[in-house]
Design an enzyme around this catalytic site. Structure first.
Site, mmCIF file in Angstrom:
data_model
loop_
_atom_site.group_PDB
_atom_site.id
_atom_site.type_symbol
_atom_site.label_atom_id
_atom_site.label_comp_id
_atom_site.label_asym_id
_atom_site.label_seq_id
_atom_site.Cartn_x
_atom_site.Cartn_y
_atom_site.Cartn_z
ATOM 1 N N ASP A 21 -3.460 -3.401 -12.234
ATOM 2 C CA ASP A 21 -3.215 -3.334 -10.798
ATOM 3 C C ASP A 21 -2.557 -4.631 -10.355
ATOM 4 O OD1 ASP A 21 -3.596 -3.069 -7.861
ATOM 5 O OD2 ASP A 21 -4.992 -1.465 -8.419
ATOM 6 N N ASN A 22 -1.585 -4.534 -9.450
ATOM 7 C CA ASN A 22 -0.961 -5.755 -8.915
ATOM 8 C C ASN A 22 -1.551 -6.144 -7.564
ATOM 9 O OD1 ASN A 22 0.119 -3.891 -7.138
ATOM 10 N ND2 ASN A 22 2.262 -4.394 -7.563
ATOM 11 N N THR A 70 8.688 1.222 -7.561
ATOM 12 C CA THR A 70 7.331 1.369 -8.092
ATOM 13 C C THR A 70 7.078 2.787 -8.568
ATOM 14 O OG1 THR A 70 6.466 -0.379 -6.652
ATOM 15 C CG2 THR A 70 4.878 1.208 -7.530
ATOM 16 N N TYR A 86 9.559 9.361 -0.729
ATOM 17 C CA TYR A 86 8.309 9.436 -1.496
ATOM 18 C C TYR A 86 8.217 10.776 -2.218
ATOM 19 C CZ TYR A 86 3.248 9.474 -2.441
ATOM 20 O OH TYR A 86 2.014 9.549 -3.053
ATOM 21 N N GLY A 94 -7.399 0.366 -6.481
ATOM 22 C CA GLY A 94 -7.096 1.003 -5.202
ATOM 23 C C GLY A 94 -8.187 1.964 -4.778
ATOM 24 N N GLY A 98 -4.670 -2.596 -3.479
ATOM 25 C CA GLY A 98 -6.038 -2.620 -3.986
ATOM 26 C C GLY A 98 -6.638 -4.016 -3.921
ATOM 27 N N LYS A 145 8.168 11.231 -6.310
ATOM 28 C CA LYS A 145 7.048 11.873 -7.001
ATOM 29 C C LYS A 145 7.491 13.166 -7.693
ATOM 30 C CE LYS A 145 3.445 10.374 -7.056
ATOM 31 N NZ LYS A 145 2.841 9.353 -7.953
#
Length: 325
Positions: A31-32, A95, A149, A10, A36, A153
């Site tokens: 990374d999926n 995620t 979000y 990313g 990115g 976090k």
């Protein structure tokens, strides 16, 4: 040393990858590629290349296998951007919560130092000038996805801190304030690359609301060395550090500066939040960090000002012909 960077393909992750490789380290990227791209970590001819694993941080077994092969972990993988959070709230929560849980538990199992990337969004509506790491969070009503979000976090930070306290996990948390620079896309809601793309296309810059929102921006090339220094700094277990710029700017003033620097004739148009987000969307009016703690501990002082940030993003978009509607 060998480092695992989740989300290493990313925006921030790719800059961190290049920085670590330039220091002679080996990098394993997980990374999926949801945001990115392998192109972000293409190496120059003759330079070492990172190892890339295509997979999700929500795959706990895969995270465990990657973690046991490295000396330290940078956990950057996350669903980010206001547009992403608003349009894919459930996927973003999974995620940001399950992914962090998998990474923290793997680091704890294998006794691997970890840097967790967090966000200034956790402060929510707290409009204090000079937010410190111990200031309160002020969030809106849970049914508004706007705050999901920040909630996720915040829980991520709690998970990391609890593992530091209960299991002696060597983890440090970096709370980032609007990191910007070459390679960042405006597709997910990041304001400076979005403004620059519109300016280079000669379009009006879309400012949400009245533009009075105040933010600070920090160049990714100032942020990345700070992340590395925080991971290396002894005695920071379980601690949080703000990492951000020191030049507050109103968003409408930012738009005018982007137009001036790029020479765009497009002007500015104000649009209501409801045109892009859920009804009742509330934005944080003021978010300015106090980075005294990081300055005292690792000597963190951003060297690139806002105009240089804008110029670097514009130069990158011109070089890659990223001028589309």
């Amino acid at each position: 040393m060998r480092f695992l960077i989740t989300g290493g393909a990313g925006f921030i992750g790719s800059h961190l990858t290049r920085f670590l490789i330039s220091e002679g380290h080996k990098v394993l990227i997980l990374d999926n590629f949801s945001t990115g791209s392998p192109k972000n970590v293409d190496s120059e001819s003759g330079s070492p290349v990172p190892e890339i694993v295509d997979g999700s941080v929500c795959d706990a077994e895969l995270v465990d296998r990657c973690t046991r092969e490295v000396d330290a972990v940078f956990h950057l993988a996350a669903a980010v951007g206001t547009f992403t959070i608003a349009r894919k709230t459930i996927e973003s929560l999974r995620t940001n919560l399950h992914g962090t849980e998998a990474v923290v538990e793997a680091a704890c199992r294998h006794r691997v130092p970890l840097l967790l990337s967090s966000t200034s969004e956790v402060y929510g509506l707290n409009a204090k000038t000079g937010l410190t790491e111990d200031d309160d969070r002020v969030l809106g009503s849970p049914p508004h996805s706007r705050w999901s979000y920040a909630e996720a976090k915040s829980v991520d930070e709690t998970i990391a801190h609890a593992h530091a306290v209960e299991h002696d996990l060597d983890v440090v948390i970096a709370r980032l304030f609007n990191t910007v620079g070459p390679g960042q896309s405006g597709e997910y809601g990041m304001v400076i690359p979005r403004f620059v793309r519109q300016a280079l296309a000669g379009e009006p810059l879309t400012v949400f609301g009245d533009g009075s929102q105040v933010r600070c921006f920090c160049h990714v090339l100032d942020v990345v060395p700070a992340l590395v220094a925080l991971l290396r700094e002894p005695g920071t277990r379980g601690q949080v550090f703000n990492v951000g710029g020191s030049e507050p700017v109103r968003i409408d003033q930012l738009a005018r500066r982007v137009n001036a620097i790029t020479g765009s004739p497009g002007g500015i148009v104000h649009v209501p939040y409801d045109a892009y987000f859920e009804p009742g969307y509330r934005d944080t009016p003021h978010r300015v960090p106090d980075c005294a703690k990081a300055r005292a501990r690792i000597g963190f002082r951003p060297t690139r000002d806002l105009d240089e940030i804008i110029r670097s993003v514009a130069a990158d978009q011109r070089a890659h012909a990223v001028i589309r509607s």
